[in-house]
Design a protein around this motif. Structure first.
Motif, PDB file in Angstrom:
ATOM      1  N   ILE A 141      -1.985  28.471  33.425  1.00 56.05           N
ATOM      2  CA  ILE A 141      -3.172  27.998  34.416  1.00 56.05           C
ATOM      3  C   ILE A 141      -3.325  29.112  35.104  1.00 56.05           C
ATOM      4  CG2 ILE A 141      -2.391  27.454  36.914  1.00 56.05           C
ATOM      5  CD1 ILE A 141      -0.005  25.219  35.654  1.00 56.05           C
ATOM      6  N   TRP A 142      -2.496  30.461  35.172  1.00 58.61           N
ATOM      7  CA  TRP A 142      -2.977  31.826  35.834  1.00 58.61           C
ATOM      8  C   TRP A 142      -4.462  32.586  35.059  1.00 58.61           C
ATOM      9  CZ3 TRP A 142      -3.003  36.726  33.452  1.00 58.61           C
ATOM     10  CH2 TRP A 142      -2.872  37.400  34.583  1.00 58.61           C
ATOM     11  N   ASN A 143      -3.939  32.004  33.518  1.00 66.53           N
ATOM     12  CA  ASN A 143      -5.348  32.449  32.759  1.00 66.53           C
ATOM     13  C   ASN A 143      -6.636  31.449  33.491  1.00 66.53           C
ATOM     14  OD1 ASN A 143      -6.361  34.072  30.982  1.00 66.53           O
ATOM     15  ND2 ASN A 143      -5.702  33.349  29.519  1.00 66.53           N
ATOM     16  N   GLU A 144      -6.741  30.827  33.151  1.00 66.95           N
ATOM     17  CA  GLU A 144      -7.569  29.551  33.247  1.00 66.95           C
ATOM     18  C   GLU A 144      -8.255  30.033  34.657  1.00 66.95           C
ATOM     19  OE1 GLU A 144      -6.508  25.370  32.839  1.00 66.95           O
ATOM     20  OE2 GLU A 144      -6.325  26.149  30.538  1.00 66.95           O
ATOM     21  N   LYS A 145      -7.388  30.975  35.667  1.00 70.10           N
ATOM     22  CA  LYS A 145      -8.173  31.125  36.979  1.00 70.10           C
ATOM     23  C   LYS A 145      -8.688  31.963  37.127  1.00 70.10           C
ATOM     24  CE  LYS A 145      -4.535  28.703  39.526  1.00 70.10           C
ATOM     25  NZ  LYS A 145      -3.395  28.195  41.075  1.00 70.10           N
ATOM     26  N   LYS A 146      -7.579  32.903  36.730  1.00 73.54           N
ATOM     27  CA  LYS A 146      -8.896  34.377  36.089  1.00 73.54           C
ATOM     28  C   LYS A 146      -9.446  34.618  35.210  1.00 73.54           C
ATOM     29  CE  LYS A 146      -5.993  37.995  38.138  1.00 73.54           C
ATOM     30  NZ  LYS A 146      -6.849  37.990  39.742  1.00 73.54           N
ATOM     31  N   HIS A 147      -9.945  33.679  34.376  1.00 70.89           N
ATOM     32  CA  HIS A 147     -11.010  33.142  33.384  1.00 70.89           C
ATOM     33  C   HIS A 147     -11.543  32.546  33.080  1.00 70.89           C
ATOM     34  CE1 HIS A 147      -9.224  37.406  32.561  1.00 70.89           C
ATOM     35  NE2 HIS A 147      -8.280  36.960  32.108  1.00 70.89           N
ATOM     36  N   SER A 148     -12.612  31.759  34.513  1.00 74.10           N
ATOM     37  CA  SER A 148     -12.853  30.436  34.622  1.00 74.10           C
ATOM     38  C   SER A 148     -14.043  30.074  33.737  1.00 74.10           C
ATOM     39  CB  SER A 148     -12.837  29.590  35.762  1.00 74.10           C
ATOM     40  OG  SER A 148     -14.099  31.257  36.020  1.00 74.10           O
ATOM     41  N   PHE A 149     -15.359  31.124  33.525  1.00 68.69           N
ATOM     42  CA  PHE A 149     -15.972  31.145  32.427  1.00 68.69           C
ATOM     43  C   PHE A 149     -15.464  30.886  31.586  1.00 68.69           C
ATOM     44  CE2 PHE A 149     -19.409  32.635  29.503  1.00 68.69           C
ATOM     45  CZ  PHE A 149     -20.332  31.202  30.065  1.00 68.69           C
ATOM     46  N   ARG A 150     -14.500  31.292  30.803  1.00 74.25           N
ATOM     47  CA  ARG A 150     -14.497  31.523  29.230  1.00 74.25           C
ATOM     48  C   ARG A 150     -13.648  30.287  29.188  1.00 74.25           C
ATOM     49  NH1 ARG A 150     -10.290  36.640  27.900  1.00 74.25           N
ATOM     50  NH2 ARG A 150     -10.860  37.094  29.417  1.00 74.25           N
ATOM     51  N   ALA A 151     -12.329  29.892  30.450  1.00 74.53           N
ATOM     52  CA  ALA A 151     -11.521  28.690  29.635  1.00 74.53           C
ATOM     53  C   ALA A 151     -12.624  27.745  30.212  1.00 74.53           C
ATOM     54  CB  ALA A 151     -10.760  28.554  31.455  1.00 74.53           C
ATOM     55  N   ARG A 152     -13.476  27.457  30.138  1.00 80.00           N
ATOM     56  CA  ARG A 152     -14.260  26.542  30.067  1.00 80.00           C
ATOM     57  C   ARG A 152     -15.602  26.344  28.895  1.00 80.00           C
ATOM     58  NH1 ARG A 152     -18.247  26.374  35.415  1.00 80.00           N
ATOM     59  NH2 ARG A 152     -16.913  28.936  35.770  1.00 80.00           N
ATOM     60  N   LEU A 153     -15.427  27.942  28.865  1.00 80.32           N
ATOM     61  CA  LEU A 153     -16.123  27.431  27.203  1.00 80.32           C
ATOM     62  C   LEU A 153     -15.406  26.938  26.332  1.00 80.32           C
ATOM     63  CD1 LEU A 153     -18.987  28.504  26.203  1.00 80.32           C
ATOM     64  CD2 LEU A 153     -17.590  30.798  26.073  1.00 80.32           C
ATOM     65  N   PHE A 154     -13.980  28.144  26.408  1.00 76.48           N
ATOM     66  CA  PHE A 154     -13.412  27.074  25.306  1.00 76.48           C
ATOM     67  C   PHE A 154     -12.428  25.961  24.943  1.00 76.48           C
ATOM     68  CE2 PHE A 154     -13.682  31.917  24.433  1.00 76.48           C
ATOM     69  CZ  PHE A 154     -14.158  32.034  22.865  1.00 76.48           C
ATOM     70  N   LYS A 155     -12.232  25.559  25.887  1.00 77.87           N
ATOM     71  CA  LYS A 155     -11.453  24.644  26.199  1.00 77.87           C
ATOM     72  C   LYS A 155     -11.827  23.445  25.154  1.00 77.87           C
ATOM     73  CE  LYS A 155      -8.944  21.876  28.989  1.00 77.87           C
ATOM     74  NZ  LYS A 155      -7.842  22.338  29.854  1.00 77.87           N
ATOM     75  N   PRO A 156     -13.177  22.967  24.852  1.00 80.67           N
ATOM     76  CA  PRO A 156     -12.833  22.397  23.562  1.00 80.67           C
ATOM     77  C   PRO A 156     -12.811  22.461  22.695  1.00 80.67           C
ATOM     78  CG  PRO A 156     -14.888  22.409  24.760  1.00 80.67           C
ATOM     79  CD  PRO A 156     -14.637  23.035  25.068  1.00 80.67           C
ATOM     80  N   LEU A 157     -12.717  23.666  22.487  1.00 87.83           N
ATOM     81  CA  LEU A 157     -12.227  23.942  21.284  1.00 87.83           C
ATOM     82  C   LEU A 157     -10.514  24.543  21.285  1.00 87.83           C
ATOM     83  CD1 LEU A 157     -14.200  27.004  20.265  1.00 87.83           C
ATOM     84  CD2 LEU A 157     -14.624  24.756  19.835  1.00 87.83           C
ATOM     85  N   GLN A 158     -10.264  24.066  22.357  1.00 86.95           N
ATOM     86  CA  GLN A 158      -7.765  24.153  22.664  1.00 86.95           C
ATOM     87  C   GLN A 158      -7.597  23.599  21.671  1.00 86.95           C
ATOM     88  OE1 GLN A 158      -7.299  26.162  25.983  1.00 86.95           O
ATOM     89  NE2 GLN A 158      -5.089  26.281  25.373  1.00 86.95           N
ATOM     90  N   PRO A 159      -7.629  22.205  21.661  1.00 85.92           N
ATOM     91  CA  PRO A 159      -7.051  21.208  20.829  1.00 85.92           C
ATOM     92  C   PRO A 159      -6.606  21.745  18.747  1.00 85.92           C
ATOM     93  CG  PRO A 159      -7.936  20.261  22.252  1.00 85.92           C
ATOM     94  CD  PRO A 159      -8.812  21.403  22.287  1.00 85.92           C
ATOM     95  N   THR A 160      -8.165  22.170  18.775  1.00 84.85           N
ATOM     96  CA  THR A 160      -8.059  22.842  17.445  1.00 84.85           C
ATOM     97  C   THR A 160      -7.260  24.354  17.043  1.00 84.85           C
ATOM     98  OG1 THR A 160     -10.568  22.338  17.284  1.00 84.85           O
ATOM     99  CG2 THR A 160     -10.174  23.851  15.017  1.00 84.85           C
ATOM    100  N   PHE A 161      -7.646  24.888  18.216  1.00 92.74           N
ATOM    101  CA  PHE A 161      -6.514  26.219  17.973  1.00 92.74           C
ATOM    102  C   PHE A 161      -4.269  25.799  18.073  1.00 92.74           C
ATOM    103  CE2 PHE A 161     -10.766  28.521  20.402  1.00 92.74           C
ATOM    104  CZ  PHE A 161     -10.696  28.413  19.247  1.00 92.74           C
ATOM    105  N   GLU A 162      -4.259  25.122  18.901  1.00 94.33           N
ATOM    106  CA  GLU A 162      -3.363  24.686  18.809  1.00 94.33           C
ATOM    107  C   GLU A 162      -2.730  23.757  17.784  1.00 94.33           C
ATOM    108  OE1 GLU A 162      -2.731  22.322  22.084  1.00 94.33           O
ATOM    109  OE2 GLU A 162      -3.291  24.057  23.880  1.00 94.33           O
ATOM    110  N   ARG A 163      -3.685  23.325  16.477  1.00 96.10           N
ATOM    111  CA  ARG A 163      -3.646  22.825  15.082  1.00 96.10           C
ATOM    112  C   ARG A 163      -2.801  23.808  14.360  1.00 96.10           C
ATOM    113  NH1 ARG A 163      -7.259  18.724  16.691  1.00 96.10           N
ATOM    114  NH2 ARG A 163      -8.980  19.839  15.558  1.00 96.10           N
ATOM    115  N   TRP A 164      -3.649  25.461  14.504  1.00 92.70           N
ATOM    116  CA  TRP A 164      -4.012  26.399  13.508  1.00 92.70           C
ATOM    117  C   TRP A 164      -3.013  25.985  14.059  1.00 92.70           C
ATOM    118  CZ3 TRP A 164      -8.986  28.306  13.837  1.00 92.70           C
ATOM    119  CH2 TRP A 164     -10.702  27.573  13.797  1.00 92.70           C
TER     120      TRP A 164
END
Length: 182
Positions: A141-164
């Motif tokens: 949560i803190w990281n998404e607040k701090k780096h909102s642009f980066r968080a929004r950019l990588f949000k669609p890729l998050q499930p793939t990263f978590e599977r890896w």
């Protein structure tokens, strides 16, 4: 009620250290920090309860529960997070990751406070996984607040990263199990 931050470190801290601690506390729910009175920044943690424990000087933080009229408080060892007496190349990485390590430590100690004082249904064996999950959740949560642009950019890729990450953890566990069996 604002939490008091006591700086008992004699050397110069990195810029905005106190501000990072305050923003970490501001991102936490108010109920979770209820009862915490202060954070003390020290060189090393020296507590009489840690006499028999080896490597007690390498402890980055310690939660002190409420005792009588004294409220609960947190102690953070700065020399563990930022070693001063090591070669330059061994001081560089801790300095670069100081902010995130400090915030993760604060979240971990607040998680201990929260689970020990407000969540009474946990057994001692369940405490460490609960603290780890709480810390990971709050860091995300803190990281998404701090780096909102980066968080929004990588949000669609998050499930793939978590599977890896999950498959890599399974593979590492299998390798470890295989090496222990030999």
């Amino acid at each position: 009620m604002a939490i008091k931050i006591e700086n008992q470190v004699e050397r110069k801290l990195p810029s905005d250290t106190i501000t990072h601690i305050e923003t970490a506390f501001d991102s936490l729910p108010r109920e979770h920090t209820r009862g915490l009175e202060r954070i003390r920044l020290v060189e090393f943690i020296s507590d009489p309860r840690l006499k028999g424990i080896p490597h007690a000087t390498e402890l980055p933080g310690l939660y002190h529960p409420r005792q009588g009229p004294k409220g609960a408080w947190i102690e953070i060892a700065v020399n563990v997070l930022l070693p001063a007496n090591k070669p330059f190349h061994k001081r560089l990485i801790p300095r670069l990751s100081f902010k995130s390590n400090l915030v993760a430590l604060v979240f971990s100690l607040v998680a201990q406070h929260y689970h020990l004082t407000l969540k009474h249904s946990l057994k001692k064996t369940q405490l460490e996984p609960a603290v780890r999950m709480y810390t990971e959740k709050q860091l995300k949560i803190w990281n998404e607040k701090k780096h909102s642009f980066r968080a929004r950019l990588f949000k669609p890729l998050q499930p793939t990263f978590e599977r890896w990450a999950k498959s890599l953890q399974k593979r590492a566990a299998a390798e470890k199990k295989k090496s222990l069996a030999k």
